[in-house]
Design a protein around this motif. Structure first.
Motif, PDB file in Angstrom:
ATOM      1  N   LEU A   1      13.810  -0.553  60.365  1.00 22.24           N
ATOM      2  CA  LEU A   1      13.113  -1.596  60.837  1.00 22.24           C
ATOM      3  C   LEU A   1      12.127  -1.628  59.604  1.00 22.24           C
ATOM      4  O   LEU A   1      12.141  -0.848  58.667  1.00 22.24           O
ATOM      5  N   THR A   2      11.257  -2.820  59.476  1.00 22.28           N
ATOM      6  CA  THR A   2      10.556  -3.328  58.293  1.00 22.28           C
ATOM      7  C   THR A   2       9.691  -1.798  57.961  1.00 22.28           C
ATOM      8  O   THR A   2       9.014  -1.756  56.768  1.00 22.28           O
ATOM      9  N   GLY A   3       9.053  -1.408  58.964  1.00 21.40           N
ATOM     10  CA  GLY A   3       8.340  -0.271  58.788  1.00 21.40           C
ATOM     11  C   GLY A   3       8.618   1.182  58.661  1.00 21.40           C
ATOM     12  O   GLY A   3       8.070   1.957  58.470  1.00 21.40           O
TER      13      GLY A   3
ATOM     14  N   ASN B   1      14.226 -15.145  66.166  1.00 20.60           N
ATOM     15  CA  ASN B   1      13.808 -14.331  64.784  1.00 20.60           C
ATOM     16  C   ASN B   1      15.013 -13.405  64.154  1.00 20.60           C
ATOM     17  O   ASN B   1      14.622 -12.457  63.618  1.00 20.60           O
TER      18      ASN B   1
ATOM     19  N   GLN C   1      20.791  -7.572  60.327  1.00 20.45           N
ATOM     20  CA  GLN C   1      19.470  -7.228  60.440  1.00 20.45           C
ATOM     21  C   GLN C   1      18.454  -8.559  60.833  1.00 20.45           C
ATOM     22  O   GLN C   1      18.501  -9.604  60.377  1.00 20.45           O
ATOM     23  N   SER C   2      17.681  -8.291  61.816  1.00 18.84           N
ATOM     24  CA  SER C   2      16.848  -9.486  62.288  1.00 18.84           C
ATOM     25  C   SER C   2      15.625  -9.656  61.171  1.00 18.84           C
ATOM     26  O   SER C   2      15.619  -8.647  60.218  1.00 18.84           O
ATOM     27  N   GLU C   3      14.661 -10.521  61.631  1.00 21.53           N
ATOM     28  CA  GLU C   3      13.772 -10.517  60.650  1.00 21.53           C
ATOM     29  C   GLU C   3      12.827  -9.270  60.378  1.00 21.53           C
ATOM     30  O   GLU C   3      12.240  -9.004  59.622  1.00 21.53           O
ATOM     31  N   LYS C   4      12.649  -8.701  61.477  1.00 22.51           N
ATOM     32  CA  LYS C   4      11.826  -7.161  61.544  1.00 22.51           C
ATOM     33  C   LYS C   4      12.838  -6.058  61.290  1.00 22.51           C
ATOM     34  O   LYS C   4      12.258  -4.999  61.406  1.00 22.51           O
ATOM     35  N   GLY C   5      14.102  -6.215  61.141  1.00 24.72           N
ATOM     36  CA  GLY C   5      14.781  -5.177  60.593  1.00 24.72           C
ATOM     37  C   GLY C   5      15.806  -4.619  61.799  1.00 24.72           C
ATOM     38  O   GLY C   5      16.507  -3.657  61.520  1.00 24.72           O
ATOM     39  N   TRP C   6      15.808  -5.055  63.057  1.00 28.38           N
ATOM     40  CA  TRP C   6      16.530  -4.632  64.134  1.00 28.38           C
ATOM     41  C   TRP C   6      17.968  -4.793  63.941  1.00 28.38           C
ATOM     42  O   TRP C   6      18.366  -5.897  63.277  1.00 28.38           O
TER      43      TRP C   6
END
Length: 243
Positions: free
Chosen positions: A120-122, A56, A86-91
């Motif tokens: 991150l997405t959060g 991901n 960034q990865s899909e989760k924002g990493w």
């Protein structure tokens, strides 16, 4: 006829074994993770994408940072790896380094110009990740490098709340000096003092009280720091809060 076959076989053995073959993305990232510099460089020279992804959106640079492979971080950067991918989760590479306490990688990424404020997405930034995993050396480095702090995540977490929940007095003191709201609350109405009291962190509780933390603030369950200390039988903390 047999002579021709022998010549062709010899030609294949001499030249076929030198064929430049790229491995798949997962194998390449395994080289990166294990710190296999020679194989990583070989594959890059063969033209493998330095920004290939697995799981991901995890890039080789993220994998190198996760595993604290500083030399490979430099190598990937030389081959134009995206340092802020960034990865899909924002990493990001920075977030992985901070969460895992990999200070050497964090320093190298910063030296190479990585953005230390991506989240991150959060909304969790690298400082929060370092605090959450109890890596004060990484948190301090990020703060000294100009990281922005005090911006709540989607659930209202701040670096001070996270550090207080962990009971890391060094981090709490460091963050207090940079943070202008000791009474900030998260989505559940909890303050740094409530989290410290609930967890039984006496030194952090004392410090927050000294700095003006409001012990009367109640969370969404209607409980304040004293209530939580009492409920969890942290009687020394209850005594401090009642002074």
């Amino acid at each position: 006829m047999n002579r021709i076959i022998i010549i062709l076989t010899m030609a294949f053995s001499l030249f076929g074994c030198n064929k430049k073959e790229k491995v798949d993305n997962l194998t390449f990232q395994q080289y990166v993770a294990s710190g296999n510099y020679s194989e990583t460089k070989k594959q890059l020279s063969y033209g493998i994408d330095p920004n290939n992804i697995i799981n991901n959106g995890v890039t080789p640079l993220m994998t190198a940072s996760l595993n604290d492979q500083v030399e490979i971080i430099e190598l990937l950067y030389q081959y134009k790896a995206d340092i802020n991918a960034q990865s899909e989760k924002g990493w990001t590479a920075v977030l992985y380094a901070a969460e895992n306490g990999n200070l050497k990688s964090l320093k190298k990424l910063t030296e190479l110009g990585a953005n230390i404020n991506l989240t991150l997405t959060g909304g969790e930034n690298a400082v929060i990740q370092a605090c959450f995993r109890n890596h004060p050396e990484c948190a301090k480095f990020l703060i000294d490098s100009g990281a922005k702090i005090g911006i709540p995540t989607e659930i209202g977490l701040t670096e001070l709340i996270v550090a207080s929940d962990l009971g890391n007095l060094e981090l709490v003191k460091m963050l207090y000096d940079k943070f202008d709201n000791v009474n900030s609350i998260n989505k559940y109405g909890e303050t740094a003092l409530i989290r410290a009291s609930l967890r039984g962190h006496r030194e952090v509780t004392e410090f927050l009280i000294q700095k003006g933390a409001d012990k009367n603030i109640k969370d969404q369950s209607g409980k304040n720091a004293i209530d939580w200390a009492n409920e969890n039988e942290h009687f020394e903390i209850k005594r401090i809060l009642n002074e």
